[in-house]
Scaffold this motif. Sequence first.
Motif, PDB file in Angstrom:
ATOM      1  N   TYR A  45       0.854  -1.136   0.107  1.00 23.29           N
ATOM      2  CA  TYR A  45       0.111   0.094  -0.047  1.00 23.29           C
ATOM      3  C   TYR A  45       0.704   1.259  -0.072  1.00 23.29           C
ATOM      4  N   SER A  46       0.540   2.178  -0.860  1.00 25.33           N
ATOM      5  CA  SER A  46       1.412   3.245  -1.083  1.00 25.33           C
ATOM      6  C   SER A  46       0.642   4.456  -1.142  1.00 25.33           C
ATOM      7  N   THR A  47       1.235   5.618  -0.612  1.00 24.19           N
ATOM      8  CA  THR A  47       0.447   6.961  -0.511  1.00 24.19           C
ATOM      9  C   THR A  47       0.931   7.968  -1.254  1.00 24.19           C
ATOM     10  N   TYR A  48       0.273   8.554  -2.202  1.00 24.34           N
ATOM     11  CA  TYR A  48       0.908   9.490  -3.313  1.00 24.34           C
ATOM     12  C   TYR A  48      -0.061  11.011  -2.961  1.00 24.34           C
ATOM     13  N   ASP A  49       0.892  12.066  -3.197  1.00 19.74           N
ATOM     14  CA  ASP A  49       0.225  13.350  -3.625  1.00 19.74           C
ATOM     15  C   ASP A  49       0.505  13.594  -4.892  1.00 19.74           C
ATOM     16  N   TYR A  50      -0.564  13.894  -5.561  1.00 18.98           N
ATOM     17  CA  TYR A  50      -0.655  14.106  -7.356  1.00 18.98           C
ATOM     18  C   TYR A  50      -1.068  15.515  -7.529  1.00 18.98           C
ATOM     19  N   ASN A  51      -0.185  16.341  -8.022  1.00 17.35           N
ATOM     20  CA  ASN A  51      -0.405  17.709  -8.262  1.00 17.35           C
ATOM     21  C   ASN A  51      -1.231  17.673  -9.651  1.00 17.35           C
ATOM     22  N   MET A  52      -2.491  18.060  -9.571  1.00 16.51           N
ATOM     23  CA  MET A  52      -3.671  18.037 -10.925  1.00 16.51           C
ATOM     24  C   MET A  52      -3.362  19.107 -11.632  1.00 16.51           C
ATOM     25  N   LYS A  53      -2.378  20.327 -11.258  1.00 18.51           N
ATOM     26  CA  LYS A  53      -2.344  21.219 -12.337  1.00 18.51           C
ATOM     27  C   LYS A  53      -1.003  20.675 -13.028  1.00 18.51           C
ATOM     28  N   THR A  54       0.144  20.118 -12.445  1.00 13.50           N
ATOM     29  CA  THR A  54       1.431  19.800 -13.364  1.00 13.50           C
ATOM     30  C   THR A  54       1.466  18.515 -13.505  1.00 13.50           C
ATOM     31  N   LYS A  55       0.679  17.511 -12.966  1.00  9.77           N
ATOM     32  CA  LYS A  55       0.774  15.957 -13.208  1.00  9.77           C
ATOM     33  C   LYS A  55       1.886  15.420 -12.505  1.00  9.77           C
ATOM     34  N   GLU A  56       2.534  15.996 -11.752  1.00  9.02           N
ATOM     35  CA  GLU A  56       3.533  15.500 -10.897  1.00  9.02           C
ATOM     36  C   GLU A  56       3.207  14.792  -9.794  1.00  9.02           C
ATOM     37  N   GLN A  57       3.704  13.610  -9.527  1.00 10.04           N
ATOM     38  CA  GLN A  57       3.039  12.817  -8.459  1.00 10.04           C
ATOM     39  C   GLN A  57       4.665  12.696  -7.195  1.00 10.04           C
ATOM     40  N   LEU A  94       5.521  10.251  -4.108  1.00  8.84           N
ATOM     41  CA  LEU A  94       5.397   8.895  -3.264  1.00  8.84           C
ATOM     42  C   LEU A  94       5.706   9.375  -1.838  1.00  8.84           C
ATOM     43  N   LEU A  95       4.741   9.471  -0.962  1.00  8.55           N
ATOM     44  CA  LEU A  95       4.931   9.871   0.300  1.00  8.55           C
ATOM     45  C   LEU A  95       5.345   8.665   1.442  1.00  8.55           C
ATOM     46  N   LYS A  96       4.695   7.554   1.002  1.00  7.98           N
ATOM     47  CA  LYS A  96       4.984   6.540   1.843  1.00  7.98           C
ATOM     48  C   LYS A  96       4.588   5.006   1.001  1.00  7.98           C
ATOM     49  N   ARG A  97       5.364   4.061   1.453  1.00  5.26           N
ATOM     50  CA  ARG A  97       4.960   2.728   0.931  1.00  5.26           C
ATOM     51  C   ARG A  97       5.267   2.025   2.102  1.00  5.26           C
ATOM     52  N   ASP A  98       4.302   1.112   2.365  1.00  8.50           N
ATOM     53  CA  ASP A  98       4.142   0.322   3.720  1.00  8.50           C
ATOM     54  C   ASP A  98       5.414  -0.413   3.536  1.00  8.50           C
ATOM     55  N   GLU A  99       6.457  -0.551   4.566  1.00 10.92           N
ATOM     56  CA  GLU A  99       7.586  -1.247   4.808  1.00 10.92           C
ATOM     57  C   GLU A  99       7.384  -2.864   4.937  1.00 10.92           C
ATOM     58  N   VAL A 100       7.801  -3.626   4.351  1.00  9.55           N
ATOM     59  CA  VAL A 100       7.773  -5.156   4.606  1.00  9.55           C
ATOM     60  C   VAL A 100       9.063  -5.482   5.351  1.00  9.55           C
ATOM     61  N   VAL A 101       9.131  -5.576   6.617  1.00 13.56           N
ATOM     62  CA  VAL A 101      10.401  -5.875   7.098  1.00 13.56           C
ATOM     63  C   VAL A 101      10.986  -7.143   6.746  1.00 13.56           C
ATOM     64  N   GLY A 102      12.183  -7.278   6.464  1.00 10.39           N
ATOM     65  CA  GLY A 102      12.762  -8.824   5.903  1.00 10.39           C
ATOM     66  C   GLY A 102      13.279  -8.511   4.774  1.00 10.39           C
ATOM     67  N   ASP A 103      13.259  -9.734   3.860  1.00  7.42           N
ATOM     68  CA  ASP A 103      14.088  -9.575   2.707  1.00  7.42           C
ATOM     69  C   ASP A 103      12.891  -9.764   1.453  1.00  7.42           C
ATOM     70  N   PHE A 104      11.894  -9.140   1.692  1.00  7.04           N
ATOM     71  CA  PHE A 104      10.975  -8.938   0.620  1.00  7.04           C
ATOM     72  C   PHE A 104      11.459  -8.113  -0.546  1.00  7.04           C
ATOM     73  N   ASP A 105      10.959  -8.703  -1.648  1.00 10.41           N
ATOM     74  CA  ASP A 105      11.410  -8.015  -3.136  1.00 10.41           C
ATOM     75  C   ASP A 105      10.431  -8.145  -3.743  1.00 10.41           C
ATOM     76  N   PRO A 106       9.650  -7.100  -4.300  1.00  7.65           N
ATOM     77  CA  PRO A 106       8.354  -7.329  -5.183  1.00  7.65           C
ATOM     78  C   PRO A 106       8.699  -8.077  -6.569  1.00  7.65           C
ATOM     79  N   ALA A 107      10.024  -7.958  -6.909  1.00  2.33           N
ATOM     80  CA  ALA A 107      10.369  -8.546  -8.192  1.00  2.33           C
ATOM     81  C   ALA A 107      10.274 -10.130  -8.219  1.00  2.33           C
ATOM     82  N   ASN A 108      10.409 -10.529  -6.840  1.00  2.00           N
ATOM     83  CA  ASN A 108      10.327 -12.049  -6.848  1.00  2.00           C
ATOM     84  C   ASN A 108       8.818 -12.540  -6.993  1.00  2.00           C
ATOM     85  N   TYR A 109       8.027 -11.588  -7.018  1.00  2.00           N
ATOM     86  CA  TYR A 109       6.453 -12.378  -7.456  1.00  2.00           C
ATOM     87  C   TYR A 109       6.078 -11.839  -8.610  1.00  2.00           C
ATOM     88  N   GLU A 110       4.913 -12.596  -9.095  1.00  2.00           N
ATOM     89  CA  GLU A 110       4.389 -12.191 -10.471  1.00  2.00           C
ATOM     90  C   GLU A 110       2.706 -12.158 -10.253  1.00  2.00           C
TER      91      GLU A 110
END
Length: 736
Positions: A440-452, A454-470
């Motif tokens: 789960y990730s929280t973003y602020d998105y500037n609706m005028k400039t379309k810039e976003q 990333l304020l926070k992505r929930d940390e998974v403690v340990g050796d989690f790597d999203p690249a290991n999953y499909e």
Amino acid sequence: MKNLKPKAATSATLLSACLLVGAGCSSSNTGGSTATATATTEQAATATPATTQLPQPPVAKKVPKELTTHGDTRIDNYYWMNQREDPEVISYLSAENTYTDKMLAHTKDLQQQLFDEIVGRIKQNDASVPFKDDGYWYYTRYEEGKEYPIYARKKGTMEAAEEIMLNANERAEGQSYYSAAGINVSPNNQLLAFGEDTVSRRKYTLRFKNLQTGKLLPDEIPNTTGSAVWANDNKTVYYTMKDPALRSFKIFKHTLGTPTSQDKEVYHEADETFNTFVYKTKSEDYIIIGSGSTLSNEYRYLDANKPNGEFKVIQPRERGLEYSVDHFGNNFYIVTNKDGAKNFKLVQTPVSKPGKANWKEVIPHREDVLLEGIEIFKDYLTLQERKNGLTQIRVKSWKDSKTDYYIDFGEEAYTAYIGNNPDFDSNKLRYGYTSLTTPYSTYDYNMKTKEQELLKRDEVVGDFDPANYEAKRVYATADDGTKIPVSLVYRKGTVLNGQNPTLLYAYGSYGSSTNPGFSSVRLSLLDRGFVYAIAHIRGGQEMGRQWYEDGKLLKKKNTFTDFIDAAEYLIEQNYTNPDKLFAQGGSAGGLLMGAVVNMRPDLFEGVLAAVPFVDVVTTMLDTSIPLTTGEFDEWGNPAEKQYYDYMLSYSPYDQVEAKEYPNMLVTTGLHDSQVQYWEPAKWVAKLRDMKTDDNMLLLHTNMEAGHGGASGRFQRYKETALQYAFLLNLLEQQNQ
């Protein structure tokens, strides 16, 4: 595809497996034994065969009760279980818990390992992303080893001194269950309203705190929904009271410092098929009272600066007319299905003339897009929509018609949602994002400039790597040709050879969409070779409003057959096989589990049914039970024969037969306010009496919790560890 799996194991085979893994299970047939059917709970709990010393399951006594409707008589042998305070009921539930403990005693180390894994992935010292409201930054944080959140704020800047508004850990001391709700600060930022439940029946006591002195006010209001809405005078609050069936049925006005006996009833929802609620518009200009049923809504409004005024109706209720209300400027903005807009559209109407005759279209209805909600800013309108089963966020300028676009998320299966945006004047949209591989990730998105950002992505403690999953999305085909989306996630490198253990989950009711989101808990299965699958079956709203319409009332069986078709698809496509396929669902999803094991028990090795709504007919005939009256438009009213007959044809409890069933772990809570504990308890008792196999049938009742299970940040995962150990134990037995 039929008869995929001969489910019956012989008694000798099962006994051998039990002894090999140290399981305490019986070698005798537990189904249909009239000789033991009237044994007492205490006798059954202690009886063990002299030769094997294996535990025997409780055998509930039978007290036949005739239930006659439309000339049809059903015999319910376990109706007596619906007395929560009866010592014999408590004794029976306790005996079932003891039996479950004994049957899974050899998995205790595994359960602890799983629990430690799950909790070990959670960042102990953690905090939410702060949001700014009226000069304060608000956030929730957790401290290491503590079960409950701390609600805090800082004035002006995040570098300012912290003000702790509510420490739920302190409030929970001495309580076996605790839930805080409705955290709401007064307009002058000096007072806090909050609700507390210490039983898990979702009956909250409202309390108030002076944030300047830190002292609780003497005002206490019991039996509420837990939420209070402030008028702009900082002393008047509106709250919702519950009736004996836990229906939200009255709105009261309370003035701080006065006895609750003097509270004024401002609205009574007399129609038992409706619930009522109260909230404040984002503009803080209006107090809104809403009433809703499955098919109809009605709203009233009051100037928040005039709490002694009278509420006015926006649009009187009409059967089939659904709408919701927000406010901006001189207009109300209304999401509605008016004029056949099945997937909803957005209209505006003057506050001075709010009736439907004055509703002017802003966003038209679209056949292929479901409008789920809106967020209004001074310069922008944002919309949360759903197309092809996926959520999307649209940004539209009030002033520039050319500014109308969608945020690009770039994944095949994901969930995006509009977050907390209390500031009208901001150009930044706070939104959340997750997928089956992205925390789960929280973003602020500037609706005028379309810039976003990333304020926070929930940390998974340990050796989690999203690249290991499909993750991927596939489609099963129902018998009527409908394509059923199925979201999948597994470790990369998994060979699709039909030998993968697979857990198939679904809900499929109330138009509630099951979105593909991340779960660090689920990693304990994925890292052990599981495929995890979500079947987006009819009865939800993933594919638009029609998806929901095609899975309720007299079309409810589509929900069950869709799940079966998804299971068959996973087998056909070599993800798994019936010896390694497991099913999971809770509440109305537990009804799904009950229906599916009656219809196709051969498809599944094991089933997890949490707080299952399985005694459909009896419950829907009893209007004293919480939630019943408000759900006639979901399930039908069995007082009408066509609905009675249809419900009876799939009601899991009524359709139990003398046949083989999968291994099952059923969980419930004694204080459940949504699905009463006796439904799963009766179901298990009847299954145990009638089924003709030796597969495990276990009931676990949390004697201190309700529908949501244990309270606290970590304790809830003890039940998850129990469920996962149950599945892994079944696989281990196959390997012996």
